[in-house]
Scaffold this active site. Structure first.
Site, PDB file in Angstrom:
ATOM      1  CG  ASP A 229      13.112  23.491  62.950  1.00 22.69           C
ATOM      2  OD1 ASP A 229      12.064  23.819  62.371  1.00 22.69           O
ATOM      3  OD2 ASP A 229      13.968  24.309  63.325  1.00 22.69           O
ATOM      4  CD  GLU A 253      11.098  23.783  58.274  1.00 17.29           C
ATOM      5  OE1 GLU A 253      10.406  24.799  58.083  1.00 17.29           O
ATOM      6  OE2 GLU A 253      12.001  23.724  59.125  1.00 17.29           O
TER       7      GLU A 253
END
Ligand SMILES: *[C@@H]1O[C@H](CO)[C@@H](O)[C@H](O)[C@H]1NC(C)=O
Ligand SMILES: *[C@@H]1O[C@H](CO)[C@@H](O)[C@H](O)[C@H]1NC(C)=O
Ligand SMILES: *[C@@H]1O[C@H](CO)[C@@H](O)[C@H](O)[C@H]1NC(C)=O
Ligand SMILES: *[C@@H]1O[C@H](CO)[C@@H](O)[C@H](O)[C@H]1NC(C)=O
Ligand SMILES: *[C@@H]1O[C@H](CO)[C@@H](O)[C@H](O)[C@H]1NC(C)=O
Ligand SMILES: *[C@@H]1O[C@H](CO)[C@@H](O)[C@H](O)[C@H]1NC(C)=O
Ligand SMILES: *[C@@H]1O[C@H](CO)[C@@H](O)[C@H](O)[C@H]1NC(C)=O
Length: 531
Positions: A229, A253
């Site tokens: 993330d 990400e």
């Protein structure tokens, strides 16, 4: 006899569970991923009538997912990405509770909101038994506490495990300069409702601790891959060290629509793969007033800027963005977007609910509980996804070149993009368009086959023959995508066991001056049964 068969099966499952943790980039490229947010996927008891307040916990569990793996596997997916698994903060905030799993407080405890350690291990074992890989979402940028909007946030660091001291964090500043990497990597994100205490991932103690943690997490739970993330919000140097410590493939990400900005993560060796935000943005535009020529253009930019587009995650929806159907809920457009995602170069990633044509807006409305659909396997996009995954899985089985060679653009214009993927004999030739379900009926001639090849359009199960140039006449209508394969390549797949001769559709018949019923009769007369 019976016991020995069972123990052999158990031994095989265990052997695979061991291998599972070694899934590498090549293995991941052959998979297609279904993205699950645990709290919103399935109740332990399978109830489908549980009401859900979108910013609070709604009760989904690991056991619920385990009990519903058929829903995912029957759609042809061979991997599942799940929301984070570690213990989160329990505080209620102005932006809701930690139902999504991104608000870590204890990296060494599993999140008991989603079940017990045994439940989680059972889930992983069941997935591996089914030859499905598990990708787990992990948070490394920050630890989290509630925030009452008084700056700087008052954080009780002693509550965090293992980063229980202020010394592991960057001093508070608010990310304000999205073009300045020092600012967006060292300052704190999202300062409303929660304080995302930003870990100093450039310091040795933090790097070593996160490395030790991820190695243990992957080993203890036989995790096959990671999604990292907010990878763009940690310093560059941290990423390859972390990925290497994990020993598995990772998507990081990197939310950017600019090829140079995103692809540098791959070309500099910082990350093996990223969700493909480059195509995400251009695709969205192409289906919302834009042009498919721009998608063809972006494909070329991505191919020249990134060094391995096959390791990018191909997606049109995720848990962070408004649903595709939120902008336009035309089913024809949704079918084309799904077709592109699944047959594109890269690892297809479908977010739960996309197959049910959910329409939620931005967070948290894009996190609708899937049980409201009653896990409908007859939904048009579910049926489509199942066919597309089968076609892709079959093409991979027939030739590894399907994965190693990028697809070839056969034709593109403002409304169409036609690609050929895979070598002759097991190729997939597909055309997506942005005409919508109100689209007109017309014919296009597209290449990609050899002279006189017998081909099947797998979404309609229509057969046709390529001309002497290897071109096939596609009968377009109602904005439907078209997906062609050589007839022989379908043997044994169970796809299109009954077919009809292709020809102008009922709508098109009017244009040609033939009545629909006459034409339908002609079409039905031609039935081929494949093995
Ligand atoms: C990945 O693993 C497979 C075995 O599962 C092996 O055959 C292959 O060589 C490995 N590839 C890479 C790039 O390490
Ligand atoms: C953080 O920055 C945003 C703009 O980038 C601003 O709207 C917000 O008020 C700031 N919050 C705090 C707590 O400084
Ligand atoms: C970038 O952000 C950092 C941290 O906020 C700041 O110290 C620095 O001055 C900024 N650089 C530029 C060029 O604005
Ligand atoms: C993995 O298991 C070992 C042995 O029980 C334990 O010491 C370690 O903390 C665990 N790591 C994680 C991340 O759970
Ligand atoms: C992409 O670049 C990285 C870093 O140089 C390298 O490790 C990787 O092998 C390259 N991948 C391909 C497919 O060339
Ligand atoms: C499809 O592309 C054309 C040409 O760029 C554009 O005018 C049209 O609005 C697009 N259709 C949709 C549904 O976005
Ligand atoms: C054959 O298909 C290609 C696109 O793949 C197209 O450019 C060409 O015009 C087609 N040929 C004919 C004769 O229609």
């Amino acid at each position: 006899m019976r016991t020995s068969i069972i123990s052999a099966a158990v031994a095989t499952a265990l052997a695979f569970a061991g291998l599972g943790s070694a899934a590498n980039i090549t293995e991941w490229k052959s998979r297609s991923i279904y993205q699950v947010m645990i709290d919103r996927f399935a109740q332990t008891d399978g109830s489908t009538d549980v009401e859900c307040e979108m910013h609070l916990f709604c009760g989904g569990t690991w056991k619920g997912l385990m009990n519903n793996l058929d829903y995912i596997q029957d759609m042809g997916f061979t991997a599942v990405q799940i929301s984070p698994i570690v213990k989160n903060m329990e505080e209620h905030t102005a932006v809701g509770d930690a139902y999504h799993g991104y608000w870590s407080v204890d990296n060494y405890a599993l999140n008991d909101r989603f079940g017990t350690e045994k439940d989680f291990k059972d889930l992983v074992a069941e997935m591996h038994k089914r030859d499905m890989l598990l990708m787990v979402d992990v948070v490394v940028n920050n630890m989290v506490q509630g925030f009452d909007n008084v700056v700087p946030p008052k954080v009780d660091y002693s509550k965090f495990n293992p980063f229980n001291d202020k010394k592991y964090f960057h001093p508070y500043c608010n990310v304000t300069e999205w073009e300045n990497s020092t600012n967006y990597q060292d300052c704190w994100l999202y300062p409303y409702g929660v304080a995302l205490a930003d870990l100093a991932t450039e310091t040795k103690p933090v790097v070593e601790e996160l490395g030790k943690w991820i190695k243990g997490l992957v080993a203890n739970y036989s995790i096959d891959g990671l999604r990292i993330d907010a990878a763009k919000h940690v310093n560059d140097e941290f990423l390859p060290t972390f990925v290497e410590a994990s020993g598995v493939f990772a998507f990081g990400e990197v939310l950017s629509g600019m090829p140079d900005d995103m692809c540098r993560y791959q070309t500099l060796g910082l990350l093996p793969g990223m969700p493909n935000y480059l195509e995400y943005y251009t695709l969205n535009e192409a289906f919302n007033g834009g042009s498919l020529i721009n998608v063809a253009g972006m494909r070329n930019s991505a191919a020249s800027s990134c060094n391995d587009t096959a390791a990018l995650g191909s997606f049109i929806e995720n848990h962070d963005m408004p649903r595709f159907a939120n902008r336009n809920d035309d089913i024809g457009l949704a079918k084309n977007a799904m077709t592109y995602i699944l047959l594109n170069d890269g690892i297809p990633t479908v977010y739960q609910g996309q197959e049910q044509h959910f329409k939620g807006n931005g967070t948290p409305f894009n996190r609708e509980p899937i049980w409201t659909s009653k896990y409908d396997k007859k939904a048009p996009l579910y049926v489509l996804t199942s066919a597309l995954n089968k076609v892709r899985n079959n093409a991979i089985k027939l030739s590894s070149e399907y994965l190693s060679k990028p697809s070839e653009t056969l034709w593109s214009d403002v409304n169409h993009l036609c690609l050929k993927k895979g070598p002759d004999g097991s190729q997939i030739v597909f055309c997506v368009n942005n005409k919508s379900s109100k689209g007109d009926s017309y014919e296009v001639s597209v290449g990609g086959f050899q002279a006189n090849d017998k081909v099947v359009e797998v979404l309609g199960c229509k057969v046709n023959t390529a001309d002497t140039m290897g071109n096939v006449t596609m009968y377009m209508g109602q904005g439907e995508p078209k997906v062609y394969v050589p007839m022989d390549s379908l043997k044994g797949t169970g796809l299109c066991t009954e077919t009809q001769q292709d020809g102008p559709s009922k709508n098109g018949a009017g244009v040609l001056g033939v009545t629909g019923s006459m034409l339908l009769a002609a079409v039905i007369g031609w039935v081929v049964v494949l093995a």
